[in-house]
Design an enzyme around this catalytic site. Structure first.
Site, PDB file in Angstrom:
ATOM      1  N   ARG A 123      75.573  24.725  54.513  1.00  0.00           N
ATOM      2  CA  ARG A 123      76.448  25.341  55.509  1.00  0.00           C
ATOM      3  C   ARG A 123      75.578  26.192  56.428  1.00  0.00           C
ATOM      4  O   ARG A 123      74.611  26.824  55.977  1.00  0.00           O
ATOM      5  CB  ARG A 123      77.501  26.228  54.844  1.00  0.00           C
ATOM      6  N   ASP A 130      71.600  20.286  59.713  1.00  0.00           N
ATOM      7  CA  ASP A 130      72.833  19.510  59.889  1.00  0.00           C
ATOM      8  C   ASP A 130      74.047  20.404  60.077  1.00  0.00           C
ATOM      9  O   ASP A 130      75.097  19.929  60.500  1.00  0.00           O
ATOM     10  CB  ASP A 130      73.044  18.594  58.663  1.00  0.00           C
ATOM     11  N   GLU A 181      79.168  26.752  64.388  1.00  0.00           N
ATOM     12  CA  GLU A 181      79.722  25.414  64.591  1.00  0.00           C
ATOM     13  C   GLU A 181      81.089  25.463  65.262  1.00  0.00           C
ATOM     14  O   GLU A 181      81.905  26.297  64.867  1.00  0.00           O
ATOM     15  CB  GLU A 181      79.869  24.758  63.203  1.00  0.00           C
ATOM     16  N   HIS A 205      76.490  17.954  61.752  1.00  0.00           N
ATOM     17  CA  HIS A 205      77.225  18.042  60.485  1.00  0.00           C
ATOM     18  C   HIS A 205      77.706  16.642  60.051  1.00  0.00           C
ATOM     19  O   HIS A 205      78.894  16.442  59.772  1.00  0.00           O
ATOM     20  CB  HIS A 205      78.407  19.021  60.610  1.00  0.00           C
TER      21      HIS A 205
HETATM   22  C1  GLV Z   1      80.813  18.595  54.258  1.00  0.00           C
HETATM   23  O1  GLV Z   1      80.142  19.413  54.810  1.00  0.00           O
HETATM   24  C2  GLV Z   1      81.436  18.820  53.009  1.00  0.00           C
HETATM   25  O2  GLV Z   1      81.462  19.974  52.533  1.00  0.00           O
HETATM   26  O3  GLV Z   1      81.958  17.861  52.435  1.00  0.00           O
END
Ligand code: GLV
Length: 322
Positions: free
Chosen positions: A241, A265, A270, A288
């Site tokens: 995250r 990512d 975000e 992401h």
């Molecule tokens: C994506 O980031 C998830 O947590 O599945």
């Protein structure tokens, strides 16, 4: 006659999952669009529903539960991370929260490895160079980067399912792998990987990859101080995250030359991406998309639907968050 069950799905899921919904005949699905709903739309459409299937772009908090009303029994997040959901508020309202663990480990580990290879072997820089049409001739110093498979050390912070799937890929590349995990004792060996302290991991690793959930204890886990403990010339990968990394500290470490590159990512703000991350060729960013495998996205949607159906039929949720 039993009452009709109504489920709000905040975002259009994959075609396979959407097609499957049509075969569930005792439930009416109110399905949103590909784009996220506005806050107002989210609160309006969830009102009076028995269940909601949401994604990480929806903030699920006290206001949401109040807007939903007393019929709401379950919120199924189409993600393994659930930092978008206030689970205490859900508990106060007697609502079960579920996520999608286990079905996206491979895809996320693949993407993590793609970023490791992309940054260490400068794939994106080299592709841009080719596309610019610059005149070139092979040279011994051209786009030289880290030899991943020549004994480089990968440090995995957060050694759960996804961290372990990354370790399996690293083993196939002959990397040395160490892991740090707040829930495991230093010295333990898990799946052939030694658990070390975070400081030891940072000092040893050529590549550090993050696989922890976003919690108060992991917010800015990588900051100026912890990044300074990384080996000079190392790389940082974040498919966890955005909030786990202090992005400005990362940018400063790239500019000072302390870090050689990063693969990112997930982002602190975000969907806004810090312009400093975008501007630097040593930092490869993806939006992401670590779990964006076709079959994976079907499995995530299916698991969310299965969770909702189970709870609405009076059974245990398959993957409740706690
Ligand atoms: C994506 O980031 C998830 O947590 O599945």
């Amino acid at each position: 006659m039993p009452q009709t069950l109504n489920v709000y799905i905040a975002r259009l899921l994959t075609d396979n999952v959407q097609e499957r919904l049509a075969s569930i005949d005792d439930v009416v699905f109110d399905v949103g669009r590909i784009e996220p709903p506005s806050r107002e739309e989210l609160l309006t459409r969830v009102a009076g529903k028995d269940a909601a299937i949401v994604t990480l772009t929806e903030r699920i908090d006290e206001e949401f539960f109040q807007a939903a009303g007393p019929r709401l029994k379950v919120v199924a997040n189409v993600a393994v991370g659930y930092d978008n959901i206030d689970v205490e508020a859900a508990a106060r309202h007697g609502v079960v929260v579920t996520n999608t663990p286990g079905v996206l480990d491979g895809a996320t580990a693949d993407h993590t490895f793609a970023l490791i290879l992309a940054v260490c072997r400068r794939i994106v820089e080299a592709d841009a160079f080719v596309n610019e049409g610059t005149e070139w001739i092979w040279g011994p110093r051209m786009f030289v980067g880290l030899d991943v498979s020549a004994g480089a050390t990968l440090g995995i912070i957060g050694f759960g399912r996804i961290g372990q799937a990354v370790a399996a890929r690293a083993a196939a590349f002959d990397m040395k792998v160490v892991a740090a995990d707040a829930t495991r004792a230093v010295g333990d060996v898990v799946e052939g990987v030694e658990i070390v302290s975070q400081d030891d991991l940072l000092a040893q690793s050529d590549v550090v990859s993050l696989h922890v959930p976003l919690l108060e204890s992991t917010r800015h886990l990588m900051n100026a101080e912890t990044i300074a403990k990384m080996k000079k010339g190392a790389y940082l990968i974040n498919c966890a995250r955005g909030g786990v990394v202090d992005e400005q500290a990362l940018i400063d470490a790239i500019d000072s030359g302390h870090l050689r590159g990063a693969g990112i990512d997930t982002f602190e703000g975000e969907p806004t991406i810090n312009p400093g991350l975008k501007a630097r060729p040593q930092i490869v960013c993806t939006p992401h998309t670590a779990s964006a495998g076709e079959a994976t996205r079907d499995r995530m949607g299916d698991l969310a639907v299965d969770n909702v159906i189970a709870v609405l039929r009076g059974q245990e949720a398959l993957t409740p968050v706690r």
